[in-house]
Design an enzyme around this catalytic site. Sequence first.
Site, short mmCIF file in Angstrom:
data_model
loop_
_atom_site.label_atom_id
_atom_site.label_comp_id
_atom_site.label_asym_id
_atom_site.label_seq_id
_atom_site.Cartn_x
_atom_site.Cartn_y
_atom_site.Cartn_z
N TYR A 158 3.10 7.48 -73.59
CA TYR A 158 3.68 6.30 -74.22
C TYR A 158 4.73 6.67 -75.28
CZ TYR A 158 0.41 3.19 -71.93
OH TYR A 158 -0.28 2.48 -70.98
N LYS A 259 -9.40 13.25 -69.09
CA LYS A 259 -9.20 13.78 -67.74
C LYS A 259 -8.94 15.29 -67.85
CE LYS A 259 -8.86 13.17 -63.25
NZ LYS A 259 -10.09 13.00 -62.46
N ASP A 360 -12.00 8.90 -64.75
CA ASP A 360 -12.21 8.14 -63.52
C ASP A 360 -13.69 7.79 -63.33
OD1 ASP A 360 -12.58 10.87 -63.24
OD2 ASP A 360 -11.97 10.95 -61.16
N ASP A 384 -5.61 2.23 -72.07
CA ASP A 384 -4.95 1.06 -71.50
C ASP A 384 -5.71 0.59 -70.27
OD1 ASP A 384 -3.10 -0.91 -71.08
OD2 ASP A 384 -1.39 0.41 -70.84
#
Length: 495
Positions: A158, A259, A360, A384
């Site tokens: 971002y 992740k 995930d 997000d």
Amino acid sequence: MTYKNPRPTTGEKITDAHGVMNVPNHPIIPFIEGDGTGPDIWRASVRVFDAAVKKAYKGDRKIVWMEVLAGEKAFNQIGDWLPQDTVDAFAEYLVGIKGPLTTPIGGGIRSLNVALRQMLDLYVCLRPVRYFTGVPSPVKRPDDVDMVIFRENTEDIYTGIEYAGGSEQAKKLLDFIEQTFPDDFKKIRFGTVQKSVEWNAKLEEFGMPKRDITKWSCGGLNVGIGIKPISYLGTERLVHSAISYAIQQKRKSVTIVHKGNIMKFTEGSFREWGYAVATKFFRDQIVTERESWILGNKDQNPNISVEDNARAIDPGYDLMTPKQKEGKRKEVEDVLNAIYATHGNGAWKSKLLIKDTIADITLQQTLTRAKEFDVVATLNLNGDYLSDALAAQVGGIGIAPGGNINYVTGHAIFEATHGTAPKYANLDKVNPGSVILSGEMMLRHLGWNEAAALIIKAMDKTFEQKTVTYDFHRLMEGAKLLKCSEYADAMIANM
């Protein structure tokens, strides 16, 4: 065009001294009503805020609202999507609130919301997610969801450091990687014109139209490229804020979502640094998940050997190399030597649990075992996805609140988390719940907990009565349809 918003002649500024906020009885709070449905939502929400404050404090406290411009209204009036004076007002008065804003099409500002967060260094995006009884939900047990998301707000992709495929900037960056890190450059599938030409030839063998890709920009090199910065200091202040919040609010756990199995030196570092922050700043108040296993094994069997403890926490221990086994045994010894005296004999069970999970898998487990999640600390993109997915579980983004906070300076902007929905503008139709609950968060941030509690109780009762706006009315049997303004009336009546 020069724009200077007039300052109120009444009210006082909120101040902050070394992290301690001083809130006067008549604080000046800037607001942006928002674009599209923003004006409808704001008119309804501000009446709810004022009614709650008046009832809670019997008229002794009152917010002095100060409108500042941003978005389409600002552009239409003064030709500027985000006037500097608006940013200055939020900086000056510390705490503000805003409705949804349109992101301008074309170059310049990528997102007004992101721009405000970065300009004021609002490094925490705070998204509490809870269920209100009676709200329609697509899942069987929405009441299991009671989480608070701490989303890092200033780093990750971002930051907007990315270059379009075929641009000179992208080509320069690719050239630099090729020259400086040739082994890494090989991993970029189409990082050279030659590779693109070869692939194009293969496609032609399968009947694809012939293309002269050498005529593409930058001599045929069309590869978009971006940078994902993750820092220790950015991680430290985010995770520190999440753990501080969890301790103050007597929550059960903080889960670091990442992740790191794929992005080892960005998201993987976020995980490692997060644990380091927990043990460095909160050692007496926290226990990590692996520490809890080691301590629990020792509590259950005081005579357990270091090796058997290592084997218990890592079932694959016997298949490890000698060096790996040594590392696991050292981990057990270090934990027992460092904290068994303070955390052993069951004391660890009363500590705040710090754990981590892959992003995930988190999206799956928040559906299947939501009760295992409490406070979540995560990076910008993960946050997000996660906050919007969780909002869907408890009824949708229409009642999902959000706040952007710098806990060091005291600056905070609370906001609607949904879009502008321009096709419903000026119809007095949409659900004002996101801004109302964001205002409830703002009141708690100010320490006006009594007014905030009134809003929550009123919303609970309004849903219990099945008096709702169109988005929920179409999903609830026997519900009464209310306009946006009428929903505010119902909430105020229920206070």
